[in-house]
Design an enzyme around this catalytic site. Structure first.
Site, PDB file in Angstrom:
ATOM      1  N   GLU A 192       0.819  -1.206   0.000  1.00 15.69           N
ATOM      2  CA  GLU A 192       0.000   0.000   0.000  1.00 15.69           C
ATOM      3  C   GLU A 192       0.853   1.257   0.000  1.00 15.69           C
ATOM      4  O   GLU A 192       0.559   2.228  -0.707  1.00 15.69           O
ATOM      5  CB  GLU A 192      -0.953   0.000   1.198  1.00 15.69           C
ATOM      6  CG  GLU A 192      -1.992  -1.104   1.189  1.00 15.69           C
ATOM      7  CD  GLU A 192      -3.060  -0.920   0.124  1.00 15.69           C
ATOM      8  OE1 GLU A 192      -3.034   0.106  -0.588  1.00 15.69           O
ATOM      9  OE2 GLU A 192      -3.928  -1.808   0.000  1.00 15.69           O
ATOM     10  N   ARG A 196       0.789   3.775  -3.246  1.00 15.77           N
ATOM     11  CA  ARG A 196       0.139   5.059  -2.960  1.00 15.77           C
ATOM     12  C   ARG A 196       1.153   6.173  -2.709  1.00 15.77           C
ATOM     13  O   ARG A 196       1.065   7.249  -3.301  1.00 15.77           O
ATOM     14  CB  ARG A 196      -0.788   4.933  -1.742  1.00 15.77           C
ATOM     15  CG  ARG A 196      -1.912   3.933  -1.906  1.00 15.77           C
ATOM     16  CD  ARG A 196      -2.868   4.001  -0.739  1.00 15.77           C
ATOM     17  NE  ARG A 196      -3.767   2.851  -0.704  1.00 15.77           N
ATOM     18  CZ  ARG A 196      -5.034   2.893  -0.321  1.00 15.77           C
ATOM     19  NH1 ARG A 196      -5.567   4.035   0.058  1.00 15.77           N
ATOM     20  NH2 ARG A 196      -5.777   1.801  -0.299  1.00 15.77           N
ATOM     21  N   GLU A 459     -11.924   0.914 -10.717  1.00 20.30           N
ATOM     22  CA  GLU A 459     -11.505  -0.010 -11.780  1.00 20.30           C
ATOM     23  C   GLU A 459     -12.332   0.111 -13.058  1.00 20.30           C
ATOM     24  O   GLU A 459     -11.785   0.067 -14.167  1.00 20.30           O
ATOM     25  CB  GLU A 459     -11.533  -1.450 -11.261  1.00 20.30           C
ATOM     26  CG  GLU A 459     -10.427  -1.788 -10.291  1.00 20.30           C
ATOM     27  CD  GLU A 459     -10.691  -1.282  -8.877  1.00 20.30           C
ATOM     28  OE1 GLU A 459      -9.741  -1.224  -8.066  1.00 20.30           O
ATOM     29  OE2 GLU A 459     -11.858  -0.938  -8.571  1.00 20.30           O
TER      30      GLU A 459
END
Length: 557
Positions: A192, A196, A459
């Site tokens: 993550e 990010r 998505e």
């Protein structure tokens, strides 16, 4: 695209998909023969049978780990540089080696302006109630901290830059310069933070040419390196960025350890430090040599042995998705070399999708991708994550992959759209199930109560973006506008945007009081680019998006 013309035409297209699988099988064989011609290459000399270790890489593994131990002693020094500090490296950079500043024109039509206004609404409320913290809780008018890294700020940097929000970007840059640090004493997830934070910093550096983002990128990369101090080279899932201690979560998702490569390779190319790329290339090689099912991988991997967990689920949804995405995108990022096992593995995996996971519903012939429970038993379940695949398939086709990939992409995009518009809110649930035969009591597409929520995921919008940019068909913009308006209607609240539950009942929508950082970094960015009149606002011949929608430059090698 939004509606099928006739049952007959769809059935015909479905048979085309089944027939054209043979094209993929033939292409895979051709690639394997091509790979045999490179037996003497550096990569292939390092690879041996699945049942053994990478013998010729053992010394390199130890050398890399020795170097990582040195990095732990001083994270402000460039690895392998004989003591050159990050600050000294930045000062010594030749102007020709600094990423050139990119220029964006800002919103130029009503739809783009609507997205910018949505971003400002989210950002201003984050600034008011959660500044410097990870997430906004818009109903409670407070914040939530996951890692204590100001995730919303870092994740949204390049979105602001692309949208031309100069004042907001300047304030965020000031926070990065003055307040952003890695002193919070808690373990964070390697994956993550890489996609990010590292991805966001690198992307913003490449777009703005501002070295403050590169400085933070290098230090963060150094602090993440101890994650790779394992026997197998497969990294630990969690690391404390302050004291550099690591720990392993109970399960290690395959997608997490195989979706670090674009970011670490990029920092390696910028700094000319081979260590960053070496550690992630070893993961690539390790996973490449593992036995797979028609190119498909289990969603869990053992950090100690570097082997897949037996009887783990096979899915292109959660914990599997970005493995497949990064196979293709790494190949694109590095110049699309013909003799690359990343490409071979990607093509074989799509062959596996056709042969193992592809199904059609019994009444309306909606094409979908299921999963294999225990790696064996088919389940007609598709996570929203899987809606990344239409865009990825079309991107691959753009770079020369088979027409069958494009045909499947079109069918899957339609199914994902149906998942949205068949809900009363026109917002998709987290997970969708499909009827397997005409005698099922359920509709062809149905949602279970536990999955009846929307987390503002990107998505499907991502795939719409690729379809619009690569085809020029504005129908995809209209489809996206329908979804954007649904978010505006049901997810927008007084103090930001929130995930919501109870999608089936418009009058009883339940706000979940949480605004994900990917709403700003991915969903709104893709909406903005989808509605652009300039299909090359981000030129896909020059840039490739990481799995958090942070664009990174394509290199020739």
């Amino acid at each position: 695209m939004a509606e099928k013309s006739t049952q007959k035409s769809l059935t015909f297209r479905w048979h085309r998909i089944i027939t054209i699988v043979r094209d993929i099988a033939t292409l895979v064989t051709a690639f394997l023969l091509l790979m045999d011609r490179y037996n003497n290459s550096e990569i292939h000399s390092a690879l041996i049978d699945d049942d053994n270790n990478l013998v010729t890489r053992a010394r390199t593994l130890q050398d890399d780990q020795d170097e990582i131990e040195l990095v732990k002693g001083n994270v402000h020094v460039l690895p392998g540089s004989n003591g050159l500090t990050i600050e000294e490296f930045l000062q010594s950079m030749d102007i020709t080696n600094i990423s050139p500043k990119q220029h964006f024109h800002g919103a130029r039509n009503k739809r783009q302006l609507a997205v910018v206004n949505a971003f400002k609404h989210a950002w201003n409320n984050y600034r008011e109630y959660a500044w410097g913290h990870d997430n906004l809780m818009p109903i409670s008018e407070t914040f939530s901290d996951w890692y204590g890294l100001g995730l919303t700020i870092v994740d949204a940097l390049d979105t602001m830059y692309i949208m031309g929000l100069k004042d907001e970007f300047a304030e965020a840059r000031q926070w990065i310069s003055e307040s952003f640090n890695f002193t919070t004493d808690r373990h964070v997830n390697l994956f993550e933070v890489t996609i990010r934070v590292l991805g966001g910093l690198l992307s913003t550096y490449h777009l703005s040419g501002d070295k403050i983002f590169l400085e933070k990128s290098i230090e963060l990369s150094n602090r993440l390196l101890p994650s790779f101090l394992t026997l197998s080279g497969i990294p630990y899932t969690d690391i404390n960025l302050a004291d550099l201690t690591t720990k392993q979560a109970p399960e290690c998702p395959t997608s997490e350890v195989t979706s670090l490569q674009m970011e670490f390779r990029d920092i390696s190319r910028i700094t000319n430090v081979s260590l960053y790329e070496s550690v992630i290339e070893r993961v690539n090689e390790k996973v490449h040599t593992q036995k797979k099912i028609n190119g498909l991988v289990p969603i869990l991997i053992d950090v100690d042995t570097g082997k897949f967990k037996k009887l783990a689920t096979i899915s292109l949804g959660a914990r599997g998705d970005s493995y497949y995405e990064y196979l293709l995108k790494q190949w694109i990022q590095t110049g699309q070399k013909e003799n690359d096992f990343l490409l071979t593995d990607y093509i074989k995996s799509i062959d596996g999708v056709f042969s193992k996971l592809l199904r059609a519903t019994p009444r309306n012939n909606h094409i979908y991708i299921g999963q294999l429970i225990l790696g064996l038993h088919f389940e007609p379940k598709m996570d929203h994550f899987t809606c990344f695949l239409p865009g990825t398939l079309l991107l691959g086709h753009h770079f020369g992959l088979p027409d069958s990939h494009m045909l499947l992409a079109e069918e899957l995009l339609d199914t994902c759209y149906q998942i949205y518009i068949q809900q009363p809110t026109k917002l998709a649930p987290e997970t969708t199930y499909f009827a397997e035969n005409e005698n099922d009591d359920m509709n062809d597409i149905y949602v279970k109560p536990e999955d009846n929520h929307n987390l503002l995921r990107p998505e499907f919008v991502e795939s719409l973006y690729y379809f619009y940019v690569l085809t020029g068909n504005r129908t995809y913009q209209d489809m996206g506008w329908t979804i954007f308006q649904a978010f505006e209607t049901y997810a927008k609240v007084t103090h930001g945007y929130t995930s919501i539950a109870n999608l089936k009942c418009i009058s009883e929508i339940i706000p979940l009081d949480f605004m994900e950082t990917f709403w700003l970094s991915e969903t709104l960015k893709y909406f903005y680019l989808l509605f652009s009149d300039d299909r090359k606002e981000i030129d896909l011949e020059k840039w490739v998006f990481n799995t958090e929608a942070h664009p990174l430059p394509i290199k020739k090698n």
